[in-house]
Design a protein around this motif. Structure first.
Motif, mmCIF file in Angstrom:
data_model
loop_
_atom_site.group_PDB
_atom_site.id
_atom_site.type_symbol
_atom_site.label_atom_id
_atom_site.label_comp_id
_atom_site.label_asym_id
_atom_site.label_seq_id
_atom_site.Cartn_x
_atom_site.Cartn_y
_atom_site.Cartn_z
ATOM 1 N N LEU A 199 1.227 10.201 0.351
ATOM 2 C CA LEU A 199 0.719 10.073 -1.012
ATOM 3 C C LEU A 199 -0.782 10.317 -1.014
ATOM 4 O O LEU A 199 -1.522 9.701 -0.231
ATOM 5 N N MET B 232 -0.267 10.380 -8.183
ATOM 6 C CA MET B 232 -0.055 10.609 -6.746
ATOM 7 C C MET B 232 1.155 11.515 -6.518
ATOM 8 O O MET B 232 1.105 12.444 -5.701
ATOM 9 N N ASP C 58 0.842 -1.200 0.000
ATOM 10 C CA ASP C 58 0.000 0.000 0.000
ATOM 11 C C ASP C 58 0.878 1.251 0.000
ATOM 12 O O ASP C 58 2.111 1.171 -0.084
ATOM 13 N N ASN C 59 0.246 2.416 0.099
ATOM 14 C CA ASN C 59 0.998 3.663 0.033
ATOM 15 C C ASN C 59 2.016 3.792 1.155
ATOM 16 O O ASN C 59 3.115 4.324 0.959
ATOM 17 N N LYS D 87 -4.774 10.319 -1.906
ATOM 18 C CA LYS D 87 -5.683 9.205 -2.151
ATOM 19 C C LYS D 87 -6.187 9.248 -3.599
ATOM 20 O O LYS D 87 -6.940 10.136 -3.989
#
Length: 325
Positions: free
Chosen positions: A219, A308, A90-91, A221
């Motif tokens: 980052l 992003m 994930d981020n 969404k």
């Protein structure tokens, strides 16, 4: 006596199928999360799988210790920031990886990253856009777990290590199946097989050296929305998003009601395609008219990464970053 100058190499281990743990022999096709084949991505220790590779380079046992090895012409440190299946990249993990790579780039001459294959494209592309990384980086993975008769992790890591030793590249590459691939062109076009990765033929230019971003603190969404002929506007509540990437059809085409819905959004909307080797054109969807951003040759996943980073820079002209592709 002159001092020996050794190339300093760091391996950042992040898990994936390349270090998957399994309790049984499995000759099935590799899949990263292991639910069907009964293995845990990233479940094994690095040296349990790759100790034999290091032995062939004949480490100096007097100078080496756990996770630090000294050889005749290079030294090697093994660091594990986290160990996961890359479907969970994930981020937060992506930013963590970026921080570790930047930190390592200040201490070492070359970085190798072991990674899962599911999101290898995104991570490699993300790192390739960070201007703080000024040394060579090679990411590698495997399509089969260590207990599979087709296991390719050993060959891929050995190729990555030998490439790091003899290469003078100062950018990011992906080592798979005996090839060094460029992240911006990288495609995982099959979910099985040692040859699952290739470079997109959609790009008609050479190496894309485009690193405009510093690693952000967070980052924004951004969501990827897959398009088909039937679009249901009532399903989408996008108020919390900072941007959207549309995985359209063909050259980025969209149903008329989808065009109407997304053109009303007050956030950046990037139009890409679900086609493996795409070229987004404005023949059927006029980006200027509807306020969309053309992803050009970038896949939806890579378009999300670029969007992003562009949003994190708070640029007023996000489209200019996509024009480079």
């Amino acid at each position: 006596m002159s001092k020996i100058i050794r190339k300093k190499i760091c391996i950042l281990n992040t898990g994936g199928t390349i270090l998957a743990r399994s309790d049984k022999n499995d000759d099935q096709n590799g899949c990263e999360n292991g639910d069907e084949n009964g293995y845990e991505a990233g479940g094994l220790e690095f040296l349990d799988v790759f100790g034999s590779i290091l032995e062939q380079f004949k480490p100096d046992t007097k100078k080496s210790k756990k996770d630090h090895f000294v050889f005749a012409d290079f030294s090697l440190d093994i660091i594990t920031p986290f160990s996961i299946g890359s479907q969970d990249m994930d981020n937060a993990h992506l930013l963590h990886l970026g921080k570790e790579a930047i930190k390592a780039s200040k201490k070492y001459d070359f970085i190798i990253i072991t990674h899962g294959s599911d999101t290898l494209e995104e991570s490699a592309f993300f790192l390739s856009l960070l201007k703080e990384i000024k040394i060579g980086v090679i990411l590698t993975a495997s399509m089969y777990p260590p207990n599979d008769k087709n296991y390719d992790g050993t060959a891929n890591l050995e190729f990555a290590l030998k490439s790091a030793l003899k290469s003078d590249i100062k950018s990011v590459r992906v080592a798979m199946n005996g090839e060094l691939l460029e992240p911006k062109k990288l495609i995982k076009f099959k979910s099985w097989g040692k040859d699952a990765f290739c470079q997109s033929l959609a790009f008609d230019i050479g190496i894309l050296d485009f690193k405009p971003f510093s690693l952000p603190k967070a980052l924004p969404k951004v969501a990827v929305i897959y398009a088909d002929g039937q679009f249901y506007p009532s399903l989408y509540n996008l108020k919390s998003l900072k941007g959207v990437v549309l995985a359209g059809m063909g050259s980025g085409t969209l149903p008329k009601n989808a065009i109407k819905f997304f053109s009303k959004l007050k956030i950046p909307v990037v139009r890409s395609s679900r086609v493996a080797m795409s070229k987004i054109t404005s023949k059927e969807v006029n980006d200027k008219k509807y306020g969309f951003i053309n992803a050009n040759h970038l896949s939806p996943a890579k378009a999300k990464v670029l969007l992003m980073l562009a949003l994190s820079k708070k640029s007023k002209d996000i489209a200019k970053y996509f024009e480079n592709f």
